[in-house]
Design a protein around this motif. Structure first.
Motif, PDB file in Angstrom:
ATOM      1  N   ARG A  81     -52.197 -12.203   5.986  1.00  0.00           N
ATOM      2  CA  ARG A  81     -51.835 -10.542   6.731  1.00  0.00           C
ATOM      3  C   ARG A  81     -51.465 -10.431   5.936  1.00  0.00           C
ATOM      4  O   ARG A  81     -50.120 -10.946   5.032  1.00  0.00           O
ATOM      5  CB  ARG A  81     -51.556 -10.693   8.166  1.00  0.00           C
ATOM      6  N   ASN A  82     -51.114  -9.005   5.137  1.00  0.00           N
ATOM      7  CA  ASN A  82     -49.878  -8.616   4.564  1.00  0.00           C
ATOM      8  C   ASN A  82     -50.235  -6.803   4.290  1.00  0.00           C
ATOM      9  O   ASN A  82     -51.419  -6.417   4.021  1.00  0.00           O
ATOM     10  CB  ASN A  82     -49.963  -9.046   2.993  1.00  0.00           C
ATOM     11  N   ASN A  83     -48.772  -6.669   5.394  1.00  0.00           N
ATOM     12  CA  ASN A  83     -49.492  -4.840   6.085  1.00  0.00           C
ATOM     13  C   ASN A  83     -49.038  -3.971   4.618  1.00  0.00           C
ATOM     14  O   ASN A  83     -49.492  -3.059   4.100  1.00  0.00           O
ATOM     15  CB  ASN A  83     -48.186  -4.633   6.871  1.00  0.00           C
ATOM     16  N   LYS A  84     -48.201  -4.467   3.295  1.00  0.00           N
ATOM     17  CA  LYS A  84     -47.681  -3.623   2.373  1.00  0.00           C
ATOM     18  C   LYS A  84     -49.516  -3.734   1.697  1.00  0.00           C
ATOM     19  O   LYS A  84     -49.350  -2.271   0.924  1.00  0.00           O
ATOM     20  CB  LYS A  84     -46.740  -4.178   1.338  1.00  0.00           C
ATOM     21  N   ILE A  85     -49.452  -4.130   1.096  1.00  0.00           N
ATOM     22  CA  ILE A  85     -50.307  -4.701   0.573  1.00  0.00           C
ATOM     23  C   ILE A  85     -52.215  -3.844   1.337  1.00  0.00           C
ATOM     24  O   ILE A  85     -52.696  -3.894   0.735  1.00  0.00           O
ATOM     25  CB  ILE A  85     -51.844  -5.793   0.172  1.00  0.00           C
ATOM     26  N   ALA A  86     -52.728  -3.835   2.161  1.00  0.00           N
ATOM     27  CA  ALA A  86     -52.857  -3.342   3.195  1.00  0.00           C
ATOM     28  C   ALA A  86     -52.811  -2.124   3.402  1.00  0.00           C
ATOM     29  O   ALA A  86     -53.929  -1.322   3.141  1.00  0.00           O
ATOM     30  CB  ALA A  86     -53.235  -4.010   5.073  1.00  0.00           C
ATOM     31  N   SER A  87     -52.012  -1.312   3.306  1.00  0.00           N
ATOM     32  CA  SER A  87     -51.475   0.254   3.166  1.00  0.00           C
ATOM     33  C   SER A  87     -52.000   0.690   1.759  1.00  0.00           C
ATOM     34  O   SER A  87     -52.469   1.639   2.188  1.00  0.00           O
ATOM     35  CB  SER A  87     -49.980   0.393   3.422  1.00  0.00           C
ATOM     36  N   ALA A  88     -51.865   0.530   0.535  1.00  0.00           N
ATOM     37  CA  ALA A  88     -52.329   0.494  -0.403  1.00  0.00           C
ATOM     38  C   ALA A  88     -53.601   0.515  -0.929  1.00  0.00           C
ATOM     39  O   ALA A  88     -53.993   1.366  -1.074  1.00  0.00           O
ATOM     40  CB  ALA A  88     -51.867  -0.621  -1.608  1.00  0.00           C
ATOM     41  N   TYR A  89     -54.921  -0.728  -0.569  1.00  0.00           N
ATOM     42  CA  TYR A  89     -55.309  -0.458  -0.384  1.00  0.00           C
ATOM     43  C   TYR A  89     -56.143   0.375   0.285  1.00  0.00           C
ATOM     44  O   TYR A  89     -57.468   0.542  -0.184  1.00  0.00           O
ATOM     45  CB  TYR A  89     -56.304  -1.623  -0.079  1.00  0.00           C
ATOM     46  N   THR A  90     -56.028   0.428   1.712  1.00  0.00           N
ATOM     47  CA  THR A  90     -56.183   1.965   2.643  1.00  0.00           C
ATOM     48  C   THR A  90     -56.261   3.242   2.192  1.00  0.00           C
ATOM     49  O   THR A  90     -57.569   3.925   2.436  1.00  0.00           O
ATOM     50  CB  THR A  90     -55.684   1.752   4.016  1.00  0.00           C
ATOM     51  N   SER A  91     -54.661   3.023   1.374  1.00  0.00           N
ATOM     52  CA  SER A  91     -55.150   4.610   0.498  1.00  0.00           C
ATOM     53  C   SER A  91     -55.772   4.850  -0.317  1.00  0.00           C
ATOM     54  O   SER A  91     -56.791   5.784  -0.365  1.00  0.00           O
ATOM     55  CB  SER A  91     -54.032   4.496   0.103  1.00  0.00           C
ATOM     56  N   ILE A  92     -56.590   3.766  -1.858  1.00  0.00           N
ATOM     57  CA  ILE A  92     -57.015   3.888  -1.932  1.00  0.00           C
ATOM     58  C   ILE A  92     -58.248   4.174  -1.858  1.00  0.00           C
ATOM     59  O   ILE A  92     -59.270   4.771  -2.185  1.00  0.00           O
ATOM     60  CB  ILE A  92     -57.172   2.870  -3.147  1.00  0.00           C
ATOM     61  N   LEU A  93     -59.132   3.554  -0.792  1.00  0.00           N
ATOM     62  CA  LEU A  93     -60.434   3.190   0.010  1.00  0.00           C
ATOM     63  C   LEU A  93     -60.738   4.582   0.874  1.00  0.00           C
ATOM     64  O   LEU A  93     -61.625   5.433   0.579  1.00  0.00           O
ATOM     65  CB  LEU A  93     -60.505   1.919   0.795  1.00  0.00           C
ATOM     66  N   ASP A  94     -59.562   4.941   1.172  1.00  0.00           N
ATOM     67  CA  ASP A  94     -59.602   6.393   1.811  1.00  0.00           C
ATOM     68  C   ASP A  94     -60.441   7.365   1.288  1.00  0.00           C
ATOM     69  O   ASP A  94     -61.126   7.982   0.998  1.00  0.00           O
ATOM     70  CB  ASP A  94     -58.721   6.853   2.736  1.00  0.00           C
ATOM     71  N   TYR A  95     -59.066   7.430  -0.390  1.00  0.00           N
ATOM     72  CA  TYR A  95     -59.865   8.773  -1.213  1.00  0.00           C
ATOM     73  C   TYR A  95     -61.109   8.502  -1.666  1.00  0.00           C
ATOM     74  O   TYR A  95     -62.278   9.290  -1.871  1.00  0.00           O
ATOM     75  CB  TYR A  95     -58.195   8.269  -1.719  1.00  0.00           C
ATOM     76  N   LYS A  96     -61.240   7.312  -2.091  1.00  0.00           N
ATOM     77  CA  LYS A  96     -62.466   6.777  -3.260  1.00  0.00           C
ATOM     78  C   LYS A  96     -64.133   6.958  -1.668  1.00  0.00           C
ATOM     79  O   LYS A  96     -64.716   8.147  -1.684  1.00  0.00           O
ATOM     80  CB  LYS A  96     -62.484   5.600  -3.677  1.00  0.00           C
TER      81      LYS A  96
END
Length: 252
Positions: A81-96
């Motif tokens: 788990r890593n909330n900061k990294i998870a948040s960044a990748y969620t933003s990328i994937l949601d947009y894509k």
């Protein structure tokens, strides 16, 4: 065969199965051999398909400047788990994914994010500075998504890119096309981008691909991401020296 031997064999088979699956999803991730690094870094080798990234990486591996990361280490890290990294990748994937209607294509991009995200966690969790060299990493798969969303999520994407160095390989489109067709004649292998294309069409594809990549790289550079541009027409020995000098400046 005794029960103990059978148990050992089953455990070994499971390990090799895990290693195989990990290898399938971990492409071109290497420990970069640098002494006295003060901070962790990702070195992402980028460039037009066929420009010579694999040739350069093979040379570096042969000279023992890099060594392959143990796949299972990275495969296991993806679950941490890593909330900061998870948040960044969620933003990328949601947009894509929002722009993709085909379920298979959406699934492919989700898979593309598995290893870059695992690498970010791996670096974050390591106590000692670690330098990784990557073929087809985060920038390769998601450069436009990050660039388009940077202003809305400056903090997230600045944190995501602050450990990255982009090594941008370029060459004349005619040279790239010549190398692609030479490899095809020798091995029968042809990248999907170039199938059913004449030499002149491959040249034009490479020209457009390089121009498009240069534009987005300029944006990353203005945002403070270190970029080293090297000419793939130079020798692997020369380019290795350019990379090593650049990385050592950024890693000290």
């Amino acid at each position: 065969m005794t029960q103990l031997v059978l148990t050992a064999k089953n455990l070994l088979d499971r390990f090799y199965g895990c290693e195989y699956r990990a290898h399938f999803l971990v492409k071109g991730v290497f420990d970069y051999q640098i002494d006295n690094a003060n901070k962790s870094l990702f070195i992402e080798i980028i460039g037009c398909p066929g420009v010579g990234k694999s040739t350069l990486i093979d040379y570096m591996e042969e000279k023992e400047l890099i060594k392959g990361l143990i796949c299972t280490k990275l495969w296991a890290t993806r679950l941490q788990r890593n909330n900061k990294i998870a948040s960044a990748y969620t933003s990328i994937l949601d947009y894509k994914i929002m722009s993709l209607e085909d379920e298979r294509v959406r699934s492919r991009y989700l898979r593309h994010a598995i290893i870059p995200r695992a690498m970010d966690k791996y670096i974050e969790n390591n106590k000692n500075p670690t330098v990784l060299l990557i073929d087809e990493g985060l920038f390769h798969h998601f450069k436009y998504e990050i660039s388009d969303n940077w202003e809305q999520n400056k903090f997230i994407f600045s944190k995501l890119m602050e450990k990255r160095i982009l090594v941008h390989m370029i060459a004349r489109p005619e040279i790239i096309a010549e190398r692609i067709l030479k490899r095809y004649r020798e091995t029968g292998n042809l990248l999907p981008y170039y199938k059913n294309k004449q030499e002149c069409e491959i040249i034009e594809y490479c020209r457009k691909a390089q121009e498009k990549r240069k534009k987005v790289i300029r944006k990353f550079k203005t945002r403070g991401v270190p970029v080293l541009t090297i000419n793939a027409e130079d020798s692997s020995q020369e380019n290795t020296k350019y990379i090593d000098d650049f990385v050592k400046k950024k890693g000290q």
